[in-house]
Design a protein around this motif. Structure first.
Motif: not given
Ligand SMILES: Nc1ncnc2c1ncn2[C@@H]1O[C@H](COP(=O)(O)OP(=O)(O)O)[C@@H](O)[C@H]1O
Ligand code: SF4
Ligand SMILES: [Mg+2]
Lengths: 317, 340
Positions: B258-281
């Protein structure tokens, strides 16, 4: 009773293009305390023999054998239970065998924890002791490092320390020096010899390099196209080889030549692992081949404790 | 040392991104419109109002000077006045931004907590029923329209089971009966500051359904990414080596792959965060959540440029900071990242 006792091991791997006969008939008898070399060209089934012994043959592989025993236990059932407890592995490429994102301390500690319940401090000391036992000069610093911060020789010593940490008494070393510089490789071989002597280990040493056999092994088995074709004490195999393939291997060894890529010097190549072989697999390349060779499996020839499979009579060898 | 230099490099890069976006916002708000002063002054302005706006915006100065004025105002948190409500935008943001951030952080955490372990499980049981079920679930989670999922969750957990509140940030008994002193506008933080565990628990229960709704999409993506990264890494030789060392299977999966596989999963945080900021109308509307999404969508409909500019700036900064944190996390998980 040999520690590892394999007779007529056969490993077939299903692939989309049909079954691959990775190991056809390998027999290996390895006594306690010896370093037993297994030598042969690339693709002749050395690694697969080791992986089957570790219970790590690819998914769906069919393993058959007349005998496939480690210290009395049938490896067909017990390989997984023995792996990491009594049987360890030292891989070819230490850089690939270590996890690049974990510190050496973490990777050593995980192994120690998997085998013994010790407080954290004791585990740390144990890790440092094991690293020191492999000849690493500054274990404290190595523990703090990540694999990419160590040289290949240091990485291989860490891998060996991990194998020691499991408490295994039988190690399968798959070309442990191939990825290293010649002088570093020689040091690693010397280290393995020392550990075998000090700790009563037994080692199966896979190699394609006759020098490794000569330098480090007590006995050797020669593989050709998935079969063991000759086995015996190293001096006998090197000085009075019985099988024409072994002789070709040795003849392809100009003393002054640089290391590596020597076995390619034999004319022709091994039969692909999907072909059916009725007689001697070496017949198409053998300078002494006779009509019977391609038709019938060769009989066993013996001289003292040294045996090989060939149609040539023993005195002609 | 390498790590510090890496963090510094990333921070400088992030600062450049913020300056770049500031410039874009400046162009859109003050250069593209034919008469920004008229826009700034609000609907049907008088000549004096426009003149005042011209002066406030420094419109007669050369472009670089105008940009400097604009950037300085943004940096000091002076976002101007909404021309529709005539309220200070900074004051509005103090209320809306914390509500949105609270939801964004909570839903992102939830997405990782759900997506990553399921991805690991699917990879470990590749091709068997947990994997198939997980794949189906992740496709459903990604494909399901947010509003629909929100309504189903409300129906099940609020209406039928009655275990979670329908909407809002706090129950009426607390919001009106025993209100929290407003300090940060993060309800959870304010509840803790006031030592009000009842309000804290109440706020958490209000967060669950909207956060779950928002988490569904990134959780599905995180699951897929973790699964494929894990499948690739489980084949690597250091995992085979770990097996020959007698490590337990869970230890290998979670400690060595899992530590080696965390990279892609961490990038999802950015996606999820951006989506929650303004995409959540829609989510904010359905759950009566007073967030940025609603604020800015109303501003867009009203062509309320100062608000749009302010929200764009704030969201950009949040996003850039989040990505900076992700980059640092990546470097902490994988020391080789800092070297590249
Ligand atoms: N996973 C696999 N699937 C199919 N064929 C394989 C696999 N691994 C090895 N083989 C085949 O089995 C034969 C023996 O391979 P191997 O044991 O790796 O040889 P060596 O270690 O002696 O070079 C080779 O022909 C190789 O192509
Ligand atoms: S059996 Fe025949 S072909 Fe095979 S090694 Fe002996 S002589 Fe050569
Ligand atoms: Mg090999």
């Amino acid at each position: 009773m040999p520690l590892l006792d394999i007779s007529d091991l056969c490993v077939r791997i299903p692939t989309p293009e049909g079954e691959v006969h990775a190991v056809r008939a390998v027999s290996l008898r390895i006594e306690r305390g010896e370093i037993h070399g297994v030598i042969g060209e690339s693709g002749c089934g050395k690694t697969m023999t080791g992986m089957a012994t570790l219970g790590l043959a690819p998914k769906g592989a069919r393993i058959e054998a007349a005998r496939f025993h480690f210290d009395g236990a049938d490896l067909r059932e017990q390989a997984k239970a023995l792996r990491g407890k009594r049987i360890g592995m030292i891989a070819q490429d230490p850089a690939a065998a270590l996890n690049p994102v974990l510190s050496i301390a973490r990777q050593m500690d995980d192994v120690i924890r998997a085998h013994r319940t010790l407080p954290r401090e004791a585990r740390r000391r144990e890790a440092a002791d094991l690293l020191a036992a492999t000849g690493l000069p500054d274990p404290g610093r190595v523990l703090k490092s990540y694999p990419h911060q160590l040289s290949g020789g240091m990485q291989q010593r860490v891998v060996i320390a991990q194998a020691l940490a499991t408490g295994a008494d039988f190690l399968i070393a798959d070309e442990p020096t191939t990825a290293l510089d010649v002088s570093v490789g020689a040091q690693v071989l010397a280290l393995l010899r020392k550990l075998v002597a000090e700790r009563g280990l037994t080692v199966l040493m896979i190699t394609h390099d006759m020098d490794v056999i000569a330098e480090a092994c007590d006995r050797a088995t020669v593989l050709y196209a998935g079969r063991s074709v000759e086995t015996g004490p190293v001096e006998a195999v090197l000085q009075k080889p019985g099988h024409p393939y072994t002789r070709a291997l040795l003849a392809a060894l100009p003393d002054a030549a640089p290391h590596g890529a020597r076995l390619a010097a034999i004319e022709g190549s091994i039969p692909p692992p999907r072909t059916r072989i009725a007689g001697c697999a070496f017949a198409p390349r053998c300078p002494k081949a006779m009509p019977v060779c391609a038709a019938e499996p060769p009989p066993e020839r013996a001289r003292d404790r040294h045996t090989w499979l060939c149609h040539l009579p023993e005195d002609a060898a | 040392m390498e790590l510090l230099r890496y963090i510094l490099r990333r921070t400088v890069l992030s600062a450049f991104v913020v300056v770049g976006v500031t410039f874009l916002v400046f162009i859109v708000a003050q250069v593209v419109p034919s008469d920004p002063a008229a826009l700034y002054a609000g609907p049907r302005p008088t000549a004096e109002q426009i003149e005042k706006a011209r002066q406030e915006l420094n419109l007669d100065a050369p472009l670089p000077a105008r940009f400097a004025t604009f950037a300085a105002a943004m940096a000091s948190g002076d976002f101007g006045v909404s021309y529709k409500s005539r309220r200070l935008i900074a004051e509005d943001l103090k209320a809306y931004l914390p509500a949105t951030l609270e939801l964004a952080v909570f839903s992102t955490g939830l997405a990782l907590l759900i997506g990553i372990p399921l991805g690991v499980l699917a990879a470990a049981r590749q091709g068997r029923w947990p994997d198939r079920l997980g794949s189906f679930g992740s496709i459903a989670a990604v494909a399901m329209p947010t509003f629909f999922l929100a309504m189903i969750l409300q129906l099940v957990f609020a209406q039928w089971l009655g275990i979670l509140p329908l909407s809002g940030r706090l129950s009426r008994e607390i919001a009106i009966g025993a209100p929290l002193p407003v300090v940060t506008n993060f309800t959870l933080v304010d509840a803790l500051l006031a030592g009000r565990l009842d309000a804290f628990g109440n706020a958490v229960t209000h967060l669950v359904l909207p956060a779950l709704t928002l988490a569904s999409y990134p959780a599905g993506v995180a699951m897929r990414l973790t699964r494929s990264a894990m499948i690739e890494i489980l084949e690597r030789r250091h995992v085979v080596a770990a097996r020959t060392l007698g490590l337990s299977e869970p230890r290998i999966l979670f400690g060595h792959a899992l530590p080696n596989a965390m990279g892609p999963a961490l990038t999802v945080i950015g996606l999820s965060f951006a989506y929650a900021l303004t995409g959540a109308v829609l989510v904010e509307i359905i759950f009566a959540w007073p967030g940025l999404g609603r604020y800015v969508s109303e501003a867009i409909l009203a062509k309320d440029f100062p608000v749009i500019a302010a929200v764009t700036m704030v969201v950009t900064i949040c996003y850039v900071v989040m990505n900076l944190l992700i980059d640092i996390a990546q470097a902490l998980v994988d020391p080789r990242v800092a070297l590249s």
